[in-house]
Design a protein around this motif. Structure first.
Motif, mmCIF file in Angstrom:
data_model
loop_
_atom_site.group_PDB
_atom_site.id
_atom_site.type_symbol
_atom_site.label_atom_id
_atom_site.label_comp_id
_atom_site.label_asym_id
_atom_site.label_seq_id
_atom_site.Cartn_x
_atom_site.Cartn_y
_atom_site.Cartn_z
ATOM 1 N N ALA A 1 0.781 -1.450 0.338
ATOM 2 C CA ALA A 1 -0.024 0.090 0.237
ATOM 3 C C ALA A 1 0.882 1.617 0.353
ATOM 4 O O ALA A 1 0.289 2.820 -0.487
ATOM 5 C CB ALA A 1 -1.061 -0.155 1.102
ATOM 6 N N LEU A 2 2.080 1.169 0.357
ATOM 7 C CA LEU A 2 2.977 2.395 0.332
ATOM 8 C C LEU A 2 3.786 2.054 -1.197
ATOM 9 O O LEU A 2 4.428 3.035 -1.093
ATOM 10 C CB LEU A 2 4.693 1.682 1.697
ATOM 11 N N GLY A 3 3.294 1.436 -1.678
ATOM 12 C CA GLY A 3 4.035 1.668 -3.435
ATOM 13 C C GLY A 3 5.369 0.834 -3.369
ATOM 14 O O GLY A 3 5.974 1.050 -4.153
ATOM 15 N N LEU A 4 5.475 -0.341 -2.062
ATOM 16 C CA LEU A 4 6.746 -1.402 -2.295
ATOM 17 C C LEU A 4 6.318 -2.207 -2.916
ATOM 18 O O LEU A 4 5.314 -3.046 -2.090
ATOM 19 C CB LEU A 4 7.032 -1.162 -1.264
ATOM 20 N N ASP A 5 6.571 -2.354 -4.619
ATOM 21 C CA ASP A 5 6.296 -3.673 -4.745
ATOM 22 C C ASP A 5 7.287 -4.962 -3.894
ATOM 23 O O ASP A 5 6.539 -6.194 -4.180
ATOM 24 C CB ASP A 5 6.841 -3.896 -6.338
ATOM 25 N N ILE B 1 11.480 -9.506 -0.971
ATOM 26 C CA ILE B 1 9.656 -10.267 -0.536
ATOM 27 C C ILE B 1 9.286 -9.831 -1.366
ATOM 28 O O ILE B 1 9.247 -8.266 -1.718
ATOM 29 C CB ILE B 1 10.004 -10.326 0.354
ATOM 30 N N ASP B 2 8.752 -10.570 -2.364
ATOM 31 C CA ASP B 2 7.865 -9.876 -3.437
ATOM 32 C C ASP B 2 6.374 -9.192 -2.580
ATOM 33 O O ASP B 2 5.983 -10.297 -1.724
ATOM 34 C CB ASP B 2 7.662 -10.568 -4.674
ATOM 35 N N THR B 3 5.915 -8.481 -2.817
ATOM 36 C CA THR B 3 5.301 -7.803 -1.609
ATOM 37 C C THR B 3 3.451 -8.517 -2.150
ATOM 38 O O THR B 3 2.779 -8.215 -1.696
ATOM 39 C CB THR B 3 4.897 -6.254 -0.878
ATOM 40 N N ALA B 4 3.230 -8.644 -3.527
ATOM 41 C CA ALA B 4 1.786 -8.927 -4.654
ATOM 42 C C ALA B 4 2.054 -10.043 -4.307
ATOM 43 O O ALA B 4 0.515 -10.474 -4.285
ATOM 44 C CB ALA B 4 2.824 -8.502 -5.969
ATOM 45 N N ALA B 5 2.895 -10.953 -3.494
ATOM 46 C CA ALA B 5 2.423 -12.754 -3.120
ATOM 47 C C ALA B 5 1.760 -12.375 -1.949
ATOM 48 O O ALA B 5 1.544 -13.656 -1.507
ATOM 49 C CB ALA B 5 4.085 -13.541 -3.180
ATOM 50 N N ALA B 6 1.853 -11.947 -0.973
ATOM 51 C CA ALA B 6 1.660 -11.658 0.257
ATOM 52 C C ALA B 6 -0.156 -11.706 0.130
ATOM 53 O O ALA B 6 -1.063 -10.786 -0.682
ATOM 54 C CB ALA B 6 1.724 -10.401 1.038
#
Length: 189
Positions: free
Chosen positions: A144-148, A184-189
């Motif tokens: 949400a902070l824009g960190l992919d 770590i890929d944040t989209a995988a969360a």
């Protein structure tokens, strides 16, 4: 997952006065490990040295909470080399279990040593899966902070932290000095 003593399921929340007493107990545990001593350049170590003398007072604790909220805003003045960061606390009911900070961007020093996310679990709450759950819960906040993707680092001797990072999808990139670096890929969360 039930919290200590059958309490509420742990969750990631904005820093809150609701856990003041438990926070002070956790800080005593950290201090017993020599956290906050000169040379402890972690976020927690700096906070203990800067604010710890006033945390027991409600007004002093409220000032600390206001400082944490301000630190997330871009326009807040901060020392050279420091970036905005969002601090979140892992709590179960009124029990403080740990803290996590998401830095909003990398600096050269953070790229080498500190990473984008740093966390601390109070000693009495370790080895129960809390750190892994807390880090997993933080990844959507980072997105949400824009960190992919986020960089996390740990000492090469910190096997527990390495396991937490890997369980949350951390991919080892390299070792720089005594620091292991993972993405770590944040989209995988």
């Amino acid at each position: 997952m039930s919290g200590p003593g059958g309490g509420a399921a742990p969750q990631l929340v904005a820093p809150t006065a609701a856990v003041h007493g438990s926070f002070l107990e956790a800080i005593a545990e950290f201090r017993a490990e020599d956290r906050g001593q000169p040379g402890d350049e972690s976020m927690l170590g700096r906070a203990i040295r800067s604010f710890g003398a006033h945390w027991h007072e409600p007004a002093g604790f409220a000032a600390y909470l206001a400082h944490l909220a301000a630190d997330a805003r871009e326009e807040t003045p901060r020392p050279a080399g420091f970036v905005p960061s969002t601090e979140l606390w892992w709590v179960s009911g009124d029990t403080f279990l740990g803290r996590l900070s998401i830095r909003h961007r990398l600096t050269p020093r953070l790229l080498e040593w500190g990473g984008l996310i740093g966390y601390d679990m109070r000693p009495s709450a370790r080895r129960r899966g809390h750190a892994t759950a807390m880090l997993r819960a933080a990844l959507p906040h980072a997105r949400a902070l824009g960190l992919d993707r986020v960089l996390l680092t740990c000492d090469d001797t910190n096997i527990a932290s390495r396991r937490v990072i890997e369980k949350c999808g951390g991919v080892f990139e390299d070792q720089r000095g005594e620091r292991l670096r993972f993405w770590i890929d944040t989209a995988a969360a």
